[in-house]
Design a protein around this motif. Structure first.
Motif, PDB file in Angstrom:
ATOM      1  N   ARG A 287       0.801  -1.213   0.000  1.00 52.69           N
ATOM      2  CA  ARG A 287       0.000   0.000   0.000  1.00 52.69           C
ATOM      3  C   ARG A 287       0.843   1.277   0.000  1.00 52.69           C
ATOM      4  N   ALA A 288       1.896   1.348   0.809  1.00 53.48           N
ATOM      5  CA  ALA A 288       2.648   2.608   0.894  1.00 53.48           C
ATOM      6  C   ALA A 288       3.963   2.376   1.623  1.00 53.48           C
ATOM      7  N   PHE A 289       4.895   3.323   1.389  1.00 53.62           N
ATOM      8  CA  PHE A 289       6.133   3.361   2.148  1.00 53.62           C
ATOM      9  C   PHE A 289       5.941   4.401   3.250  1.00 53.62           C
ATOM     10  N   GLY A 290       5.633   3.923   4.423  1.00 52.11           N
ATOM     11  CA  GLY A 290       5.276   4.815   5.513  1.00 52.11           C
ATOM     12  C   GLY A 290       6.475   5.379   6.239  1.00 52.11           C
ATOM     13  N   ASP A 291       6.169   6.213   7.235  1.00 49.90           N
ATOM     14  CA  ASP A 291       7.219   6.843   8.023  1.00 49.90           C
ATOM     15  C   ASP A 291       7.968   5.830   8.880  1.00 49.90           C
ATOM     16  N   ASN A 292       7.257   4.831   9.357  1.00 47.54           N
ATOM     17  CA  ASN A 292       7.856   3.893  10.296  1.00 47.54           C
ATOM     18  C   ASN A 292       8.082   2.505   9.704  1.00 47.54           C
ATOM     19  N   GLY A 293       7.482   2.219   8.560  1.00 50.04           N
ATOM     20  CA  GLY A 293       7.646   0.921   7.936  1.00 50.04           C
ATOM     21  C   GLY A 293       6.930   0.850   6.606  1.00 50.04           C
ATOM     22  N   ILE A 294       7.076  -0.306   5.961  1.00 49.40           N
ATOM     23  CA  ILE A 294       6.426  -0.529   4.673  1.00 49.40           C
ATOM     24  C   ILE A 294       5.010  -1.057   4.945  1.00 49.40           C
ATOM     25  N   GLU A 295       4.007  -0.404   4.426  1.00 49.67           N
ATOM     26  CA  GLU A 295       2.612  -0.704   4.760  1.00 49.67           C
ATOM     27  C   GLU A 295       2.004  -1.664   3.736  1.00 49.67           C
ATOM     28  N   PHE A 296       1.387  -2.739   4.280  1.00 57.28           N
ATOM     29  CA  PHE A 296       0.680  -3.735   3.471  1.00 57.28           C
ATOM     30  C   PHE A 296      -0.768  -3.831   3.966  1.00 57.28           C
ATOM     31  N   ALA A 297      -1.586  -4.509   3.186  1.00 60.32           N
ATOM     32  CA  ALA A 297      -2.960  -4.868   3.599  1.00 60.32           C
ATOM     33  C   ALA A 297      -3.336  -6.141   2.877  1.00 60.32           C
ATOM     34  N   VAL A 298      -3.979  -7.056   3.579  1.00 59.46           N
ATOM     35  CA  VAL A 298      -4.454  -8.291   2.974  1.00 59.46           C
ATOM     36  C   VAL A 298      -5.975  -8.228   2.878  1.00 59.46           C
ATOM     37  N   GLU A 299      -6.497  -8.462   1.696  1.00 61.90           N
ATOM     38  CA  GLU A 299      -7.944  -8.496   1.469  1.00 61.90           C
ATOM     39  C   GLU A 299      -8.424  -9.936   1.505  1.00 61.90           C
TER      40      GLU A 299
ATOM     41  N   ILE B 227       8.129  -6.472  12.800  1.00 66.71           N
ATOM     42  CA  ILE B 227       6.990  -5.567  12.676  1.00 66.71           C
ATOM     43  C   ILE B 227       7.377  -4.270  13.360  1.00 66.71           C
ATOM     44  N   PRO B 228       7.493  -3.166  12.618  1.00 61.96           N
ATOM     45  CA  PRO B 228       8.050  -1.940  13.200  1.00 61.96           C
ATOM     46  C   PRO B 228       7.078  -1.237  14.137  1.00 61.96           C
ATOM     47  N   PHE B 229       7.638  -0.342  14.917  1.00 60.21           N
ATOM     48  CA  PHE B 229       6.847   0.530  15.765  1.00 60.21           C
ATOM     49  C   PHE B 229       7.365   1.943  15.564  1.00 60.21           C
ATOM     50  N   PRO B 230       6.589   2.957  15.933  1.00 60.22           N
ATOM     51  CA  PRO B 230       7.025   4.339  15.673  1.00 60.22           C
ATOM     52  C   PRO B 230       8.388   4.641  16.294  1.00 60.22           C
ATOM     53  N   GLN B 231       9.295   5.172  15.492  1.00 67.46           N
ATOM     54  CA  GLN B 231      10.635   5.511  15.948  1.00 67.46           C
ATOM     55  C   GLN B 231      10.991   6.904  15.430  1.00 67.46           C
ATOM     56  N   ARG B 232      11.844   7.591  16.147  1.00 66.69           N
ATOM     57  CA  ARG B 232      12.343   8.891  15.731  1.00 66.69           C
ATOM     58  C   ARG B 232      13.864   8.935  15.928  1.00 66.69           C
ATOM     59  N   VAL B 233      14.539   9.461  14.916  1.00 66.54           N
ATOM     60  CA  VAL B 233      15.997   9.633  14.982  1.00 66.54           C
ATOM     61  C   VAL B 233      16.281  11.100  15.260  1.00 66.54           C
TER      62      VAL B 233
END
Length: 439
Positions: free
Chosen positions: A377-389, A421-427
């Motif tokens: 679905r998208a390359f998000g801020d914290n990880g690569i986003e998927f969805a299964v239908e 599975i990533p979680f929100p991170q900030r550098v």
């Protein structure tokens, strides 16, 4: 003087009662009637003891039998407690015929016969009738009438009630007529309700009919049964329908504007049943936000049950005049999706196969019309986003929580394959030298 007259009158009544009692005690006819009364009751007890087990066997169907004959047998079974008083009433009636033929009198045995009828009425109201309306009618009408009949006062009371006229506009009814009307109407409409319940159960058991047609047939049968019951009550009580035309016209004109919504809802309900676009068992959502499973469709409204157990009464007109989303819980597949994300260190080419295989193991997930489909679905801020239908037969709510189980399976599958599975991170970048304070 007045006190002396009262004492003399009381003494005269006492002597009259004493003479009457002595006459009864010394009368062979009275003793014969009393003896026949005891014999008739004893015979009724013996006969009922022999007949009751036989009737119970004949009127008790198998537990799983639900046909018309079985239901009729169960209906007749509830009247078995009336066997003893009715047998006693019949046998004392024969004894009364004998004593009147032999002695020309039968007051004692006639009184006993009326007492047995009173007992039958009391058993009927106390042990057999369970309908609230009929129980009230029986308690306050049938039992008092049977008591008056047993004491021999019924004819006099009926005569007084017949002479008492109750005016109702241009119509007038005697008090006796109103009591008869209440008893007859109650009995007929109770029988109509029982017939309607049996007919509705039979119609709804016809699985080859569409649910909407079953509901429409049940409503048509209900209207027919109670319409016939109304006409039957009017005919039995001798009420001319033309005599009610004026009263009905006045009520119709007065309430016509107020009944427009009711008529609109009734017609809308008929249209819903004929078209079958929403029927019992479907999960629907209206423009107004009401959502739930249709559990009942009445002539005026449709009842929705939410997954938290609440009932929402929605006028049938709303289903015709507004937009309705029908998720069709009755065998229609629905698509849902479960979002998740993985870290940027993951080989994302492996993700679809792993996730689709894990989701397909859920027994509720369908392979037709489409199997599980994992999409990037998208390359998000914290990880690569998927969805299964995935597709299921049902609604993802209430007792069915498909998405929750799917997410559990995705989590376990990713963990088993060492995928993070990533979680929100900030550098945080700090420019310049970091100085520490000396102690």
């Amino acid at each position: 003087m007045d006190r002396t007259k009262l004492l003399e009158q009381a003494q005269a009544y006492f002597e009259q009662g004493r003479d009457l009692a002595l006459e009864w005690l010394l009368s062979p006819a009275a003793w014969t009637q009393f003896g026949l009364l005891v014999v008739a009751y004893g015979a009724a007890v013996l006969v009922s003891r022999r007949l009751k087990p036989l009737l119970e066997r004949l009127l008790t169907p198998q537990d799983d039998a639900q046909n018309v004959v079985a239901k009729s047998r169960r209906f007749l079974f509830i009247f078995i407690p009336l066997l003893l008083p009715l047998l006693a009433y019949a046998l004392t009636g024969l004894g009364e015929t004998v004593t009147r033929a032999a002695f020309g009198s039968g007051e004692v045995i006639a009184f006993g016969k009326r007492v047995f009828m009173f007992l039958a009425a009391r058993i009927l109201v106390k042990e057999i009738i369970d309908d609230p309306l009929l129980k009230v009618l029986g308690k306050y009408l049938l039992v008092p009438i049977a008591g008056l009949y047993a004491l021999g006062f019924l004819d006099e009371v009926m005569m007084k009630m017949d002479e008492t006229v109750v005016p109702l506009g241009n119509l007038s009814f005697s008090l006796l007529f109103l009591v008869r009307f209440a008893v007859v109407a109650g009995a007929i409409f109770w029988l109509g309700r029982w017939s309607n319940d049996q007919s509705a159960a039979f119609i709804k058991s016809q699985q080859e009919m569409r649910p909407a047609m079953r509901e429409l047939a049940a409503k048509a049968t209900e209207i027919t049964i109670f319409g016939v019951a109304f006409l039957l009550v009017m005919n039995i009580m001798g009420i001319s329908l033309t005599s009610l035309a004026v009263l009905t016209g006045v009520i119709g004109v007065g309430l016509g504007f107020g009944l427009q919504k009711i008529a609109s809802n009734f017609i809308s309900g008929v249209i819903l049943l004929l078209e079958g676009q929403a029927t019992v068992g479907d999960y629907v959502e209206l423009d107004g936000g009401e959502a739930g499973t249709i559990v009942k469709m009445t002539a005026r409204a449709t009842i929705l049950e939410t997954y938290d157990g609440r009932w929402i009464v929605v006028p049938n007109e709303d289903f015709i005049t507004t937009r309705v989303v029908n998720y069709s819980d009755q065998g229609s597949a629905n698509r849902y999706e479960a979002p998740f994300s993985v870290s940027y260190d993951t080989d994302i080419n492996k993700i679809p196969a792993i996730v689709e295989a894990a989701v397909a193991e859920n027994p509720d997930v369908l392979s037709d019309p489409f199997p599980p489909d994992c999409e990037l679905r998208a390359f998000g801020d914290n990880g690569i986003e998927f969805a299964v239908e995935f597709w299921v037969n049902g609604i993802d709510d209430g007792r069915y929580k498909y998405t929750s189980d799917v997410l559990f399976r995705i989590w376990n599958a990713l963990k088993d394959n060492g995928i993070e599975i990533p979680f929100p991170q900030r550098v945080v970048h700090v420019k310049g030298e970091i100085r520490t304070r000396a102690k």
